[in-house]
Design a protein around this motif. Structure first.
Motif, PDB file in Angstrom:
ATOM      1  N   ALA A 180       0.831  -1.205   0.000  1.00 51.16           N
ATOM      2  CA  ALA A 180       0.000   0.000   0.000  1.00 51.16           C
ATOM      3  C   ALA A 180       0.865   1.255   0.000  1.00 51.16           C
ATOM      4  CB  ALA A 180      -0.931  -0.009   1.211  1.00 51.16           C
ATOM      5  N   ALA A 181       1.974   1.219   0.740  1.00 54.37           N
ATOM      6  CA  ALA A 181       2.881   2.364   0.790  1.00 54.37           C
ATOM      7  C   ALA A 181       3.488   2.626  -0.586  1.00 54.37           C
ATOM      8  CB  ALA A 181       3.976   2.124   1.823  1.00 54.37           C
ATOM      9  N   ALA A 182       3.839   1.559  -1.291  1.00 56.60           N
ATOM     10  CA  ALA A 182       4.416   1.713  -2.630  1.00 56.60           C
ATOM     11  C   ALA A 182       3.400   2.337  -3.591  1.00 56.60           C
ATOM     12  CB  ALA A 182       4.875   0.351  -3.152  1.00 56.60           C
ATOM     13  N   THR A 183       2.154   1.901  -3.492  1.00 57.95           N
ATOM     14  CA  THR A 183       1.104   2.459  -4.346  1.00 57.95           C
ATOM     15  C   THR A 183       0.840   3.918  -3.997  1.00 57.95           C
ATOM     16  OG1 THR A 183       0.038   0.310  -4.638  1.00 57.95           O
ATOM     17  CG2 THR A 183      -1.328   2.257  -5.025  1.00 57.95           C
ATOM     18  N   TYR A 184       0.831   4.217  -2.705  1.00 54.24           N
ATOM     19  CA  TYR A 184       0.592   5.588  -2.272  1.00 54.24           C
ATOM     20  C   TYR A 184       1.679   6.522  -2.805  1.00 54.24           C
ATOM     21  CZ  TYR A 184      -0.212   9.652   0.640  1.00 54.24           C
ATOM     22  OH  TYR A 184      -0.452  10.939   1.049  1.00 54.24           O
ATOM     23  N   ALA A 185       2.920   6.055  -2.769  1.00 51.77           N
ATOM     24  CA  ALA A 185       4.031   6.874  -3.273  1.00 51.77           C
ATOM     25  C   ALA A 185       3.878   7.155  -4.764  1.00 51.77           C
ATOM     26  CB  ALA A 185       5.363   6.184  -2.996  1.00 51.77           C
ATOM     27  N   GLN A 186       3.250   6.239  -5.494  1.00 55.76           N
ATOM     28  CA  GLN A 186       2.975   6.489  -6.906  1.00 55.76           C
ATOM     29  C   GLN A 186       1.910   7.569  -7.068  1.00 55.76           C
ATOM     30  OE1 GLN A 186       1.806   2.680  -8.419  1.00 55.76           O
ATOM     31  NE2 GLN A 186       3.846   1.767  -8.228  1.00 55.76           N
ATOM     32  N   ALA A 187       0.932   7.556  -6.169  1.00 55.70           N
ATOM     33  CA  ALA A 187      -0.150   8.535  -6.240  1.00 55.70           C
ATOM     34  C   ALA A 187       0.295   9.912  -5.762  1.00 55.70           C
ATOM     35  CB  ALA A 187      -1.340   8.058  -5.407  1.00 55.70           C
ATOM     36  N   ALA A 188       1.242   9.933  -4.847  1.00 53.71           N
ATOM     37  CA  ALA A 188       1.749  11.186  -4.286  1.00 53.71           C
ATOM     38  C   ALA A 188       3.267  11.217  -4.488  1.00 53.71           C
ATOM     39  CB  ALA A 188       1.400  11.284  -2.800  1.00 53.71           C
ATOM     40  N   PRO A 189       3.736  11.669  -5.646  1.00 52.51           N
ATOM     41  CA  PRO A 189       5.164  11.602  -5.990  1.00 52.51           C
ATOM     42  C   PRO A 189       6.098  12.252  -4.977  1.00 52.51           C
ATOM     43  CG  PRO A 189       3.861  12.167  -7.923  1.00 52.51           C
ATOM     44  CD  PRO A 189       2.926  12.211  -6.754  1.00 52.51           C
ATOM     45  N   ALA A 190       5.592  13.184  -4.146  1.00 57.54           N
ATOM     46  CA  ALA A 190       6.436  13.812  -3.131  1.00 57.54           C
ATOM     47  C   ALA A 190       6.959  12.781  -2.131  1.00 57.54           C
ATOM     48  CB  ALA A 190       5.660  14.902  -2.398  1.00 57.54           C
ATOM     49  N   PHE A 191       6.295  11.625  -2.070  1.00 58.15           N
ATOM     50  CA  PHE A 191       6.706  10.577  -1.133  1.00 58.15           C
ATOM     51  C   PHE A 191       7.546   9.496  -1.804  1.00 58.15           C
ATOM     52  CE2 PHE A 191       3.243  12.560   1.129  1.00 58.15           C
ATOM     53  CZ  PHE A 191       3.660  12.507   2.451  1.00 58.15           C
TER      54      PHE A 191
END
Length: 331
Positions: free
Chosen positions: A255-266
């Motif tokens: 989930a963290a990997a997917t979130y980082a794709q959605a929010a490139p700042a992460f």
């Protein structure tokens, strides 16, 4: 007659080809403005961002545009006024706005825990809620439900807002002022706790509270009118968002990997995100019997506090504050 039958058969065959064809025309996605109480790129909104990134809203034939509101109460007011059909707040929020005539309900609650809790410095002077007297605390805003939850915690220990100095500092300032030593505590979501902990070299923790105020987790809210006139849309929005939450619970690393794709700042901060999501699993999402279901007894207890403190003028029927009709629904 024979020519007519041939013509009719040809038309039927043509229709069948169109229906079966992978290039058949589908209905355009329903476009929805989804109001959120704080920036959608905060990890607090991981279920929403993951649902968007993994195509769960698209699966429901919905195009979601996330729009920033000014705290949960403001989001509820905008939805009640018809400026948006759906939004994010906390399970407590309908209690507050219903008393002012805003016709909204919680249609799902994302977890059985509280969204925020009191965070303090490990080496600081605050060891119990009683130690907060005379101290400074930060909150995101005076119009956000986490502020009222803080008041509820203070009340459990016979303290009021007059016994402390509470500063509304915004979604960044709430933890930055605390980390900089300009406040002794903060009403913190797991992401703010981790931000402050990193900024202080591991010196932040949730305060252990013997008598916690059982505020609630994040909620999806909708207006009475939309619930009545377009329940299918609400059902699809709830279902897609809960799929995102379920992904966080099942596999926070993925989930963290997917979130980082959605929010490139992460991007490159996946380990930090995983830590945050694991805290959400532990303190917020866990122990819910039916994913998204409102705990009626908890809601009643919270409303009782709001009425007793004069935050709202009178209690509303609990059925005016929530509905569980959209949770536990399979595709």
């Amino acid at each position: 007659m024979k020519n007519a039958l041939v013509s009719f058969s040809f038309k039927l065959a043509a229709v069948a080809v169109v229906v079966a064809s992978p290039f058949a025309v589908h209905a355009a996605p329903e476009e929805v403005n989804y109001l959120l109480p704080a920036p959608p790129t905060l990890p607090a909104f991981a279920p929403w961002m993951i649902a968007q990134q993994r195509g769960y809203y698209a699966d429901e034939n919905i195009k979601v545009n996330f729009v920033l509101g000014k705290g949960g109460v403001d989001v509820a007011k905008q939805i009640g006024a018809g400026n948006a059909v759906i939004g994010g707040a906390i399970g407590d929020t309908p209690i507050i706005v219903r008393a002012n005539g805003v016709p909204v309900k919680a249609v799902a609650v994302l977890g059985a825990g509280s969204l925020s809790a009191l965070a303090v410095k490990k080496d600081g002077p605050i060891k119990s809620v009683a130690d907060l007297k005379g101290k400074t605390l930060t909150v995101i805003s005076y119009s956000d439900t986490t502020y009222y939850a803080l008041l509820g915690t203070l009340k459990k220990y016979n303290l009021s807002k007059n016994d402390v100095s509470i500063q509304a500092a915004g979604p960044a300032g709430v933890w930055q002022l605390f980390a900089a030593g300009k406040s002794e505590g903060m009403a913190a979501t797991p992401d703010w706790l981790v931000d402050a902990d990193e900024a202080t070299n591991g010196n932040v923790e949730y305060l252990k509270i013997d008598k916690p105020f059982n505020s609630m987790a994040q909620a999806i809210i909708a207006s009475d009118e939309t619930i009545k006139k377009n329940p299918d849309l609400i059902k699809r929005l709830v279902r897609a968002t809960l799929r995102g939450m379920q992904d966080v619970m099942k596999d926070p690393k993925s989930a963290a990997a997917t979130y980082a794709q959605a929010a490139p700042a992460f991007k490159g901060k996946e380990e930090k995100l995983e830590r945050i999501l694991r805290l959400y699993n532990k303190y917020v999402y866990a122990d819910q019997k039916v994913l998204g279901q409102m705990d009626t007894a908890r809601l009643a207890e919270v409303q009782k506090f709001y009425v007793s403190e004069g935050i709202v003028s009178k209690a509303a029927p609990l059925t005016d504050l929530y509905t569980n009709q959209f949770v536990g629904v399979e595709r």
